[in-house]
Structures are given as C-alpha cells and as structure tokens.
Design a protein around this motif. Structure first.
Motif, mmCIF file in Angstrom:
data_model
loop_
_atom_site.group_PDB
_atom_site.id
_atom_site.type_symbol
_atom_site.label_atom_id
_atom_site.label_comp_id
_atom_site.label_asym_id
_atom_site.label_seq_id
_atom_site.Cartn_x
_atom_site.Cartn_y
_atom_site.Cartn_z
ATOM 1 N N PRO A 92 2.306 -9.931 10.631
ATOM 2 C CA PRO A 92 1.001 -11.310 10.254
ATOM 3 C C PRO A 92 0.266 -12.013 11.495
ATOM 4 N N ASN A 93 -0.246 -10.878 12.071
ATOM 5 C CA ASN A 93 -0.765 -11.366 13.525
ATOM 6 C C ASN A 93 -2.355 -10.642 13.503
ATOM 7 N N ASN A 100 4.211 -16.275 7.051
ATOM 8 C CA ASN A 100 4.939 -14.975 6.801
ATOM 9 C C ASN A 100 5.283 -14.287 6.615
ATOM 10 N N ASP A 101 6.282 -13.540 7.746
ATOM 11 C CA ASP A 101 6.615 -12.868 8.535
ATOM 12 C C ASP A 101 6.236 -11.653 7.599
ATOM 13 N N ASP A 102 6.383 -11.331 6.593
ATOM 14 C CA ASP A 102 5.941 -9.899 5.169
ATOM 15 C C ASP A 102 4.695 -10.149 4.827
ATOM 16 N N ALA A 104 -4.158 -10.457 3.315
ATOM 17 C CA ALA A 104 -2.542 -9.936 4.441
ATOM 18 C C ALA A 104 -1.553 -9.160 3.276
ATOM 19 N N THR A 105 -2.301 -8.192 2.913
ATOM 20 C CA THR A 105 -1.175 -6.914 1.602
ATOM 21 C C THR A 105 -0.725 -8.230 1.310
ATOM 22 N N VAL A 106 1.521 -8.120 0.991
ATOM 23 C CA VAL A 106 1.892 -8.736 -0.305
ATOM 24 C C VAL A 106 0.874 -10.450 -0.567
ATOM 25 N N GLY A 107 -0.062 -10.878 1.081
ATOM 26 C CA GLY A 107 0.413 -12.365 0.875
ATOM 27 C C GLY A 107 -0.509 -12.550 0.615
#
Length: 531
Positions: free
Chosen positions: A322-323, A345-347, A364-367
């Motif tokens: 998540p960076n 969120n690390d996800d 952020a993909t799933v975020g």
C-alpha cells in the motif's frame, strides 16, 4: 498489467473441418465433424480425472456430436471473479489429435490431457508449486443452438495434506474475435511496425514505450529495453539494447537532467527502478538505482514522473504493497529519497499512480482509487478522496482538464468488465469522487494504459487495440478513432494481450504503441481525427 492470475478462459481450436460463420464477436467455431473423439495425452487418474468428477447439471449428452470447435473462444465463469486462478486457452489439431493450451496472463501453457466425444470436451492440467500440485479441469458438456458451449470448471490443490478443492463453477464459451462489424481502423493508419527487423526480438511481452526527440525507448519485458530511431516513423531502426539480465522491465519513463543529459527510469521487477543514462541513445548505461524502502531487492512495477516547480519527482509503485515511493530526480545522478506514502489499509496494493502538482491518484487494486497529497511530506499524507466500487481492481489513471475547464480523471480497472471511466475530481460530502462518464466496448476485453490531453483520451485497450475518445463532454464520451492491432488468427491467445503501452506526439499526430505480440507500432491520425 496485473500481477494476479487471469479471470477468464480463452480457448483456441485450430483444427480441421469448416471454420463456421463466426460468432458474436467475430470468432469462429463450426460443425466440421472431422474431429470426432480425438484425444491427447495419457488418461489421468486421481483427482479431477474425467468429466464424471465435475457436476453434470445443465449438461445435454450428445450435443457435441460432430462439433468442430476450430477457432478462438472466450470462456466466462459463473460466478466470475475479476481474476480467477488457472486461466485457459485451448487449441485443437485434427491431424495430431486434440491438444490444449491454457492461457496465462501473457502466454499459454499446454494441458496434460484432453478428449472430445459426443458428450464432452474435457481437458486437464497439472502444475507443480513447490511441494503442492494444482490440478485444473474443464468440461464443456452442452452445445446450445447459438453455438455456445456450456460446462463446468474446478481446481484442486494436492499435497501431503491430501487435497483441497474449490467450488465448481459453471461456464459459457462463445466464439471470440474482434468487435463484430467494426473495420480494422477508423481515423488511424499504420505507419510502421517494428520488432527488430533483420534481428528479431525474443518472443516476450512488449510492455511500454516512451518517445523523445525521435527516439523510442521500449520496455520489452524479460528482453530488456530496446532503443529505436523513429526519426523517420515509416522506417524504424534499432540503435541499442539494454538487456534485462534475468530481470523483467514492465515500464519506463524519461527524465531530462542537467546539461542536456537524458535518463530512462526503468521499472525492474528485481531491483527497484534502474537509472539508465541514454544521453547517447546508442550506448545506454546504468548509473544508479531508485530502491524503495524495505527489502534490499524490492521490485518496482510502475512509475510516474512529473515536474513541480523546479523539481522533478518520480512516484514508484510495486503492485502489491500500500505504498507510493517518492524520489526527487531533478538530477538523476544524485536522486533523493523524499519519503513513502503509506495508505491506511495494507490490502490496498498500489498498482500505479498518476500525479498533478504533488497530488497523487493511487490506483490501489482492491482499494480502488485513493487520492493523497504526497508533497511536501509523503509520510504525512492522508486520504483526501476515493473512488471505490464492488469487485474493483484499480489499475491506471491520467488527469486532464477539458476545454471547458473541468478537471477530469481518466481511470481504468483491469480484468473482466474493465473500461474507461471518467471521474469528476470534486469529491462529494462523503469524500467519494463521482463517476460522470464511461466508455464501454465489451466486457471480455480489459482496458490497460491511457494518456489524456485536454478533451482527448488515448487508450491502449488490449485486444481492442488503440482507442481515441473525445471527452469534451465527459458525461457523453465519444470514440473518434480506433485501430485494431490484435489479430485473432495469429495472436498467441493469452488472456491479456494486444495494445498495452502508449505514448503520443501531439504535434506530429503520431501514436506509439507497445503491443505484446507485435512490438512497436507507429500510428498516425487521419481524417477528422487528425484535427
């Protein structure tokens, strides 16, 4: 490109008999009848060894009698998550018996066993992953009146623990090709195509391209970076090769340094972003490395570069954490680590970013899409706004301002159903960015990369080639030009292939395309699209 497995199955049958009259998307498939009961490989035993090990609900025995499944097909699972482990592509040869290739994201792998009779088209593959095996099986067990094939898929993990199997999923397979009735091109013409000329490039995933002063820099996956003179866009010629050396280069950006120097920042899967001096494009030389904080061999998947005031910044994403890693590359020979944006969120693994004045839009993909101010202190960045929807895999974006002065973000997920979405950059009271427009061609083909300038978005759209979209009214976008780079008759047939990288020379009306099987393409706008 995503780092997960692919969603759906594409399978190809290249065999004998009549090719059929095409399908809903221009594919083939027919009733040749010459390939009755072919098979390939040794009949398996154990888990998922035959059609009897898969559900039979909805099957209709005898409906595959005489079927010649020659051609390219698209397999859609139900339920169909955006990404599904074990994507599939199939080929059939009547002379050599049935053979099946399973599609991965950018290539294909053979099945171990396949068989076709009047009741089922069954195929199975095993793959070793350390001490466990992944076993996958498909059976098509019904042919509908429209030529579609219906069936079931299942996978199992097998190891010392025994076996663990996923729930079966039904699927429907339909002929697959270009968009039915669409011409090869409209408003764009091919100027040239280059994949090494007399010294062909290796068969790898051509992923990205950037062009400056008549020189094209092509990120060519495991092969490295190819540097091509396109001063005469009709006659490209290779100048140099910067090899990957057991690495994978997914993306690159160009940065001009002091004294007329030029550098390519190359996203390396193995070791961060390599700083390559290309001031002399015939002699590229690595002179440094942007290494994200964390593990010593931390890779980079994508990067974005912008100039803010007198400084030039590079924003790096690794595709899974998540960076967002921020570097000052005003002088690429002496880069400065400015800091790291850490999303809450690390996800939310950041696949890519676009930026404007230090404001970062993180795909952020799933975020979903996450907006933060990365400057002046990345570590202090907090979420300003988001765009989130169900089953998202946020992948890429580009900010533009239309001729009416409206700030718009061109955005795309990746995977099944992913397409161009247009977001208003004024968040609502809940911090959500509203979607104000979208351009959908078909769910089977994902959008990939994009660039946007004023009222125009330029899109690399995998199998649907290059699309130019007018967003002067972002609530009603309109396609004003396209060029189909993908040929279903000759393409490998992977899930994600075709046009992936794009760069635009607005003054010359030229578009440079990184196409996975074809290499570097140069297109020119024509007719009304050229204005």
């Amino acid at each position: 490109m995503a780092v997960a497995g692919a969603l759906a199955a594409v399978f190809v049958a290249a065999g004998c008999g009549d090719a059929g009259d095409g399908g809903a998307d221009g594919g083939s498939g027919g009733d040749g009848g010459a390939c009755v009961e072919p098979s390939f490989g040794e009949p398996p035993d154990g888990v998922l060894a035959s059609p009897a090990d898969l559900p039979r609900d909805g099957c209709e025995p005898g409906t595959l009698a005489g079927v010649d499944p020659t051609g390219l097909w698209f397999v859609q699972h139900d339920p169909h998550p955006r990404w599904q482990r074990g994507p599939v592509r199939i080929s059939l040869s009547c002379e050599g018996g049935l053979s099946v290739d399973l599609a991965t994201i950018g290539s294909t792998r053979p099945a171990d066993y396949a068989a076709l009779d009047a009741d089922d088209l069954f195929f199975r593959r095993e793959a070793e992953y350390g001490k466990v095996r992944l076993v996958e099986a498909y059976t098509a067990c019904r042919r509908d009146a429209d030529g579609a094939l219906y069936g079931w898929y299942r996978y199992c993990w097998v190891g010392d623990f025994g076996q663990e199997c996923g729930d079966p999923a039904s699927f429907v397979a339909r002929p697959y090709g270009r968009i039915e009735g669409e011409p090869d091109a409209d408003g764009l013409e091919l100027v040239s195509e280059f994949r090494g000329g007399d010294a062909p490039w290796p068969d790898t995933f051509t992923a990205d391209v950037r062009v400056a002063d008549g020189i094209a820099y092509v990120a060519n996956g495991e092969d490295g970076v190819r540097i091509v003179d396109v001063t005469d866009p009709a006659a490209p010629r290779e100048l140099a090769h910067f090899p990957a050396d057991s690495d994978y280069y997914n993306e690159l950006k160009l940065v001009d340094g002091p004294g007329g120097s030029r550098y390519a920042l190359v996203a390396s899967d193995a070791a961060g972003a390599k700083i390559v001096d290309v001031t002399d494009p015939t002699a590229p030389k690595q002179i440094g490395l942007l290494r994200p904080a964390g593990e010593p061999d931390h890779g980079v998947h994508t990067l974005f570069v912008e100039t803010v005031g007198a400084a030039t910044y590079a924003y790096l994403a690794d595709g899974f954490s998540p960076n967002v890693f921020v570097f000052d590359v005003t002088d690429p020979t002496s880069p400065v680590d400015v800091g790291t944006v850490h999303l809450p969120n690390d996800d939310w693994g950041v696949h890519a970013v676009c930026a404007d004045g230090g404001r970062v839009y993180a795909a952020a993909t799933v975020g979903g899409l996450v907006v933060v101010d990365a400057l002046p202190d990345p570590a202090a960045a907090t979420v300003i706004a988001r765009y989130q929807k169900d089953d998202t895999y946020a992948h890429q974006c580009w900010k533009t301002t239309t001729s009416s002065g409206r700030a718009v973000l061109a955005f795309g997920d990746e995977g099944y159903g992913s397409h161009l979405e247009l977001l208003d950059l004024t968040p609502g009271a809940d911090g959500a960015l509203p979607r104000i427009g979208e351009m959908i061609y078909r769910d089977q083909v994902s959008i990939h990369d994009m660039m946007a300038f004023g009222d125009t978005v330029y899109v690399a759209h995998y199998q649907d080639g290059v699309r130019i979209v007018d967003i002067s009214d972002p609530t009603a976008p309109e396609t004003i030009a396209h060029f189909n780079t993908w040929d279903p008759e000759t393409a490998p047939g992977a899930m994600l292939e075709g046009a992936v990288g794009i760069d635009v020379d607005l003054d010359a009306g030229l578009i440079y395309v990184a196409d996975t099987p074809r290499g570097l393409l140069v297109l020119r706008r024509t007719g009304s699209a050229a204005r």
